[in-house]
Write an enzyme that holds these catalytic residues in place. Structure first.
Site, PDB file in Angstrom:
ATOM      1  N   GLU A 108      -6.224 -11.137  -0.614  1.00 46.84           N
ATOM      2  CA  GLU A 108      -7.161 -10.585   0.958  1.00 46.84           C
ATOM      3  C   GLU A 108      -8.554 -10.574   0.531  1.00 46.84           C
ATOM      4  OE1 GLU A 108      -5.581  -7.221   2.863  1.00 46.84           O
ATOM      5  OE2 GLU A 108      -3.722  -7.663   1.830  1.00 46.84           O
ATOM      6  N   GLU A 124       0.951  -1.079   0.010  1.00 45.50           N
ATOM      7  CA  GLU A 124      -0.506   0.263   0.134  1.00 45.50           C
ATOM      8  C   GLU A 124       0.888   1.038  -0.253  1.00 45.50           C
ATOM      9  OE1 GLU A 124      -3.049  -0.140   3.533  1.00 45.50           O
ATOM     10  OE2 GLU A 124      -3.311  -1.832   2.590  1.00 45.50           O
TER      11      GLU A 124
END
Ligand code: GLA
Length: 370
Positions: free
Chosen positions: A277, A170
């Site tokens: 995820e 991220e």
């Protein structure tokens, strides 16, 4: 007479021993073969496609969840235990207890392990960015050295046992005007730490498959920014092998077109793709469905939610199967609706394929009936 007696005793002892071992061996076989239809799990339906993974916590491996994990999944990821904060709480202090228990469980049951993660701006240890004496920010050189030591120690400990790592998590900003997210990493190091992290990980385990991992990867603006960063890294010969698309989705997103576009774009770089995820929030909105002002607050899994969610699961798995050559893994974020990280966002969510009693939901049938 004596010899005969000893011989007979030995034979008897061997027979008893053999018998005592029998149930154990049979027991182990039956958990692994999963041949009868009700024993069949997600992983068995997808053997010709990709490994099916799930994010776990150490306590899951000691409770009812363990059985479910072994029936349905052939890959696991630590939800939190391998993040820098929990695993490296002091500069000279690593806490391996939880991560070891997850890797040991995987070894014992022949599961693959995805390592998650080596560098993120969240769940970092307090000491990381600060100089111990002056209490000011460390220099770029010190931070990179700390990163190198961290990666070296963690990757080395599980060398040969963890086949893939989310190296960097991220770093690209959601905001369209900003490229890199502003964090202590960028404030101290600029952007260089991203490439360095991959180099350190590759040096520590040249066989590990290294991923960049992010969310909102179906948003055209963010997708383009991530694509540009990855392309630049590949041109600079940085050892990166895959892109992890987190897949924290909701009943409203992504569309089939957005999803296919992301798979096509990232795989055009020659990178392998994993959905790392996966969960489908029953509330509207990106990033797992944040609380939206004015939206009804409810804790019930309504028939409408159930229907919308199963349609989304059906669609995304159709797409996953279509692109099986590009996709090398799919991992769910948590095991069942009994516990999801999304519950922490202010209301109960129901984002997974198994309900709060660990039973398959209707959406599960949509995923395995093809
Ligand atoms: C991000 C991280 C994960 C996890 C989730 C929430 O997606 O990559 O490690 O923290 O947020 O559980």
């Amino acid at each position: 007479m004596n010899k005969l007696f000893i011989g007979f005793s030995c034979l008897l002892a061997s027979l008893i021993l053999l018998n005592a071992c029998k149930p154990k061996i049979q027991g182990k076989r039956s958990t692994q073969a999963a041949s009868s239809p009700d024993q069949k799990g997600l992983k068995d339906f997808y053997t010709d496609y990709f490994p099916m993974g799930v994010a776990v916590n150490p306590r899951d491996l000691r409770s009812d969840e363990a059985k479910l994990i072994l029936q349905h999944f052939n890959s696991i990821t630590a939800e939190n235990s391998m993040k820098m904060g929990p695993i490296h709480p002091g500069e000279n202090n690593y806490d391996w207890r939880d991560s070891d228990s997850i890797v040991n469980f995987a070894q014992q049951h022949g599961l693959k392990v995805r390592g998650h993660n080596l560098l993120w701006h969240q769940q970092t240890p307090r000491w990381l960015f600060r100089d111990t004496l002056s209490h000011t920010d460390v220099t770029k050189e010190v931070l990179l050295q700390r990163l190198k030591d961290h990666i070296n120690n963690v990757v080395n400990r599980y060398k040969g046992k963890i086949y893939a790592w989310d190296v960097v998590n991220e770093v690209i900003a959601d905001d369209s005007a900003i490229y890199f997210r502003s964090t202590p990493w960028t404030q101290i190091c600029g952007e260089e730490f991203v490439a360095k992290a991959f180099e350190y990980a590759h040096a520590a385990d040249p066989k590990a498959i290294l991923f960049y991992n992010d969310y909102n990867t179906e948003n055209p603006v963010k997708r383009e920014k991530i694509y540009r960063m990855l392309k630049k890294m590949l041109e600079a010969k940085i050892p990166i092998h895959g892109v992890g698309l987190q897949a924290h989705w909701s009943v409203n997103n992504p569309t089939r077109e957005e999803l296919e576009k992301s798979i096509q774009l990232f795989s055009s770089l020659g990178l392998q793709i994993q959905f790392t995820e996966l969960d489908i929030s029953v509330y509207a909105g990106r990033q797992g469905g944040q609380l939206i002002r004015g939206q009804a607050q409810t804790a019930a899994f309504t028939p409408e939610m159930e229907q919308k969610q199963l349609e989304k699961y059906k669609m995304i798995f159709e797409v996953f199967r279509k692109y099986k050559k590009e996709i090398s893994g799919v991992t769910f974020w948590n095991i069942s609706d009994k516990y999801s990280w999304l519950d922490g966002r202010g209301r109960k969510n129901f984002p997974l394929l198994f309900d709060q009693n660990l039973k398959p939901k209707k959406a599960y049938q949509e995923v395995v009936n093809f």
